[in-house]
Design a protein around this motif. Sequence first.
Motif, PDB file in Angstrom:
ATOM      1  N   GLY A 114      -9.099   8.880 -15.505  1.00  0.00           N
ATOM      2  CA  GLY A 114      -8.647   9.396 -14.224  1.00  0.00           C
ATOM      3  C   GLY A 114      -9.288   8.753 -13.017  1.00  0.00           C
ATOM      4  N   VAL A 115      -9.846   7.544 -13.185  1.00  0.00           N
ATOM      5  CA  VAL A 115     -10.431   6.806 -12.065  1.00  0.00           C
ATOM      6  C   VAL A 115      -9.412   5.769 -11.586  1.00  0.00           C
ATOM      7  N   LEU A 116      -8.919   5.942 -10.366  1.00  0.00           N
ATOM      8  CA  LEU A 116      -7.972   4.997  -9.790  1.00  0.00           C
ATOM      9  C   LEU A 116      -8.735   3.860  -9.127  1.00  0.00           C
ATOM     10  N   LEU A 117      -8.575   2.662  -9.654  1.00  0.00           N
ATOM     11  CA  LEU A 117      -9.246   1.463  -9.137  1.00  0.00           C
ATOM     12  C   LEU A 117      -8.209   0.681  -8.334  1.00  0.00           C
ATOM     13  N   LEU A 118      -8.082   1.028  -7.058  1.00  0.00           N
ATOM     14  CA  LEU A 118      -6.975   0.542  -6.235  1.00  0.00           C
ATOM     15  C   LEU A 118      -7.440  -0.454  -5.187  1.00  0.00           C
ATOM     16  N   ASN A 119      -6.890  -1.644  -5.219  1.00  0.00           N
ATOM     17  CA  ASN A 119      -7.079  -2.593  -4.128  1.00  0.00           C
ATOM     18  C   ASN A 119      -6.131  -2.248  -2.987  1.00  0.00           C
ATOM     19  N   THR A 120      -6.547  -2.530  -1.758  1.00  0.00           N
ATOM     20  CA  THR A 120      -5.667  -2.275  -0.619  1.00  0.00           C
ATOM     21  C   THR A 120      -4.612  -3.366  -0.471  1.00  0.00           C
ATOM     22  N   VAL A 121      -4.838  -4.519  -1.081  1.00  0.00           N
ATOM     23  CA  VAL A 121      -3.862  -5.602  -1.168  1.00  0.00           C
ATOM     24  C   VAL A 121      -3.726  -5.942  -2.647  1.00  0.00           C
ATOM     25  N   HIS A 132      -3.080 -12.893   1.074  1.00  0.00           N
ATOM     26  CA  HIS A 132      -1.901 -12.044   1.221  1.00  0.00           C
ATOM     27  C   HIS A 132      -2.187 -10.777   2.026  1.00  0.00           C
ATOM     28  N   LYS A 133      -3.260 -10.789   2.786  1.00  0.00           N
ATOM     29  CA  LYS A 133      -3.606  -9.581   3.538  1.00  0.00           C
ATOM     30  C   LYS A 133      -2.596  -9.260   4.625  1.00  0.00           C
ATOM     31  N   GLY A 134      -1.766 -10.230   5.006  1.00  0.00           N
ATOM     32  CA  GLY A 134      -0.780 -10.000   6.051  1.00  0.00           C
ATOM     33  C   GLY A 134       0.601  -9.626   5.555  1.00  0.00           C
ATOM     34  N   LEU A 135       0.761  -9.397   4.252  1.00  0.00           N
ATOM     35  CA  LEU A 135       2.091  -9.090   3.710  1.00  0.00           C
ATOM     36  C   LEU A 135       2.525  -7.655   3.964  1.00  0.00           C
ATOM     37  N   GLY A 136       1.573  -6.753   4.174  1.00  0.00           N
ATOM     38  CA  GLY A 136       1.925  -5.354   4.391  1.00  0.00           C
ATOM     39  C   GLY A 136       1.571  -4.415   3.253  1.00  0.00           C
ATOM     40  N   TRP A 137       0.805  -4.915   2.287  1.00  0.00           N
ATOM     41  CA  TRP A 137       0.411  -4.086   1.142  1.00  0.00           C
ATOM     42  C   TRP A 137      -0.350  -2.826   1.555  1.00  0.00           C
ATOM     43  N   GLN A 138      -1.093  -2.879   2.645  1.00  0.00           N
ATOM     44  CA  GLN A 138      -1.991  -1.791   3.010  1.00  0.00           C
ATOM     45  C   GLN A 138      -1.265  -0.449   3.142  1.00  0.00           C
ATOM     46  N   THR A 139       0.016  -0.489   3.499  1.00  0.00           N
ATOM     47  CA  THR A 139       0.787   0.745   3.635  1.00  0.00           C
ATOM     48  C   THR A 139       0.814   1.526   2.324  1.00  0.00           C
ATOM     49  N   LEU A 140       0.844   0.825   1.205  1.00  0.00           N
ATOM     50  CA  LEU A 140       0.840   1.514  -0.090  1.00  0.00           C
ATOM     51  C   LEU A 140      -0.455   2.286  -0.282  1.00  0.00           C
ATOM     52  N   ALA A 141      -1.589   1.660   0.013  1.00  0.00           N
ATOM     53  CA  ALA A 141      -2.867   2.365  -0.109  1.00  0.00           C
ATOM     54  C   ALA A 141      -2.907   3.582   0.807  1.00  0.00           C
ATOM     55  N   HIS A 142      -2.390   3.436   2.029  1.00  0.00           N
ATOM     56  CA  HIS A 142      -2.362   4.564   2.955  1.00  0.00           C
ATOM     57  C   HIS A 142      -1.572   5.730   2.363  1.00  0.00           C
ATOM     58  N   GLN A 143      -0.417   5.433   1.787  1.00  0.00           N
ATOM     59  CA  GLN A 143       0.441   6.493   1.248  1.00  0.00           C
ATOM     60  C   GLN A 143      -0.142   7.102  -0.022  1.00  0.00           C
ATOM     61  N   VAL A 144      -0.774   6.286  -0.847  1.00  0.00           N
ATOM     62  CA  VAL A 144      -1.425   6.819  -2.049  1.00  0.00           C
ATOM     63  C   VAL A 144      -2.526   7.805  -1.666  1.00  0.00           C
ATOM     64  N   LEU A 145      -3.366   7.415  -0.716  1.00  0.00           N
ATOM     65  CA  LEU A 145      -4.456   8.288  -0.289  1.00  0.00           C
ATOM     66  C   LEU A 145      -3.924   9.589   0.306  1.00  0.00           C
ATOM     67  N   ALA A 146      -2.908   9.493   1.148  1.00  0.00           N
ATOM     68  CA  ALA A 146      -2.340  10.684   1.765  1.00  0.00           C
ATOM     69  C   ALA A 146      -1.730  11.606   0.717  1.00  0.00           C
ATOM     70  N   ASP A 147      -1.092  11.012  -0.289  1.00  0.00           N
ATOM     71  CA  ASP A 147      -0.438  11.806  -1.331  1.00  0.00           C
ATOM     72  C   ASP A 147      -1.446  12.537  -2.207  1.00  0.00           C
TER      73      ASP A 147
END
Length: 222
Positions: A114-121, A132-147
């Motif tokens: 149950g340990v989520l090892l999540l990169n922001t990109v 690839h930091k400018g592709l827009g991946w960060q939005t996924l991390a934001h939504q995962v954290l909020a969820d």
Amino acid sequence: MSTASPPSHWAHLPFFVDHWPDIEAQIKNDPREILPPAAQRFAALEAVAPDKLRVVILGQDPYPTPGHAHGLSFSVEPDVAPLPRSLSNIYKELQDDLGAAPPNGDLRFWAKQGVLLLNTVLSVPASDANGHKGLGWQTLAHQVLADISTRRPTAFVLWGKQAQALAPHITSPKDGGQHLMIETAHPSPLSARRGFFGSRPFSTINTWLADQGDTPINWTDA
């Protein structure tokens, strides 16, 4: 052919409709070798469903060395030696904190607990860290954290300023309780001695889980 398929347990996130098609197209148009392999791009989310998640450890982007990254932050394939320097420092802290460290750099056994090892990109061109930091991946991390932060009290490990900048996306659980927030220096050789070493995050998490009536994480025995 799709670069990678959205993980079923997380497919409800708006990212996969609003952002993923554009990111997928940009990756397809990048002629360089992209890491990790497409089938492993969402491996961290595939490994931990939201209702099984207990701990989040945020990373930055995948290792840019071919054969290292397999989709989980800080983790590498089991045959990688020597370990990447940040992971080596994590293991030094584990040794000081718990008296042991895993036999290799493969942290998938953490994810099974149950340990989520999540990169922001979630992608990187070979030999081009942060490429690839400018592709827009960060939005996924934001939504995962909020969820996940609304579901249940969770331990969040934010190593370094980049991870700590995501703290505003972590909200309070709907049913009460409080998250455990661990915010220290990053385990990188450039910063580990500024507060990462000696922080004892692993025993702190296990004490907190026990206080929640939950099973501690086995951090050391793969």
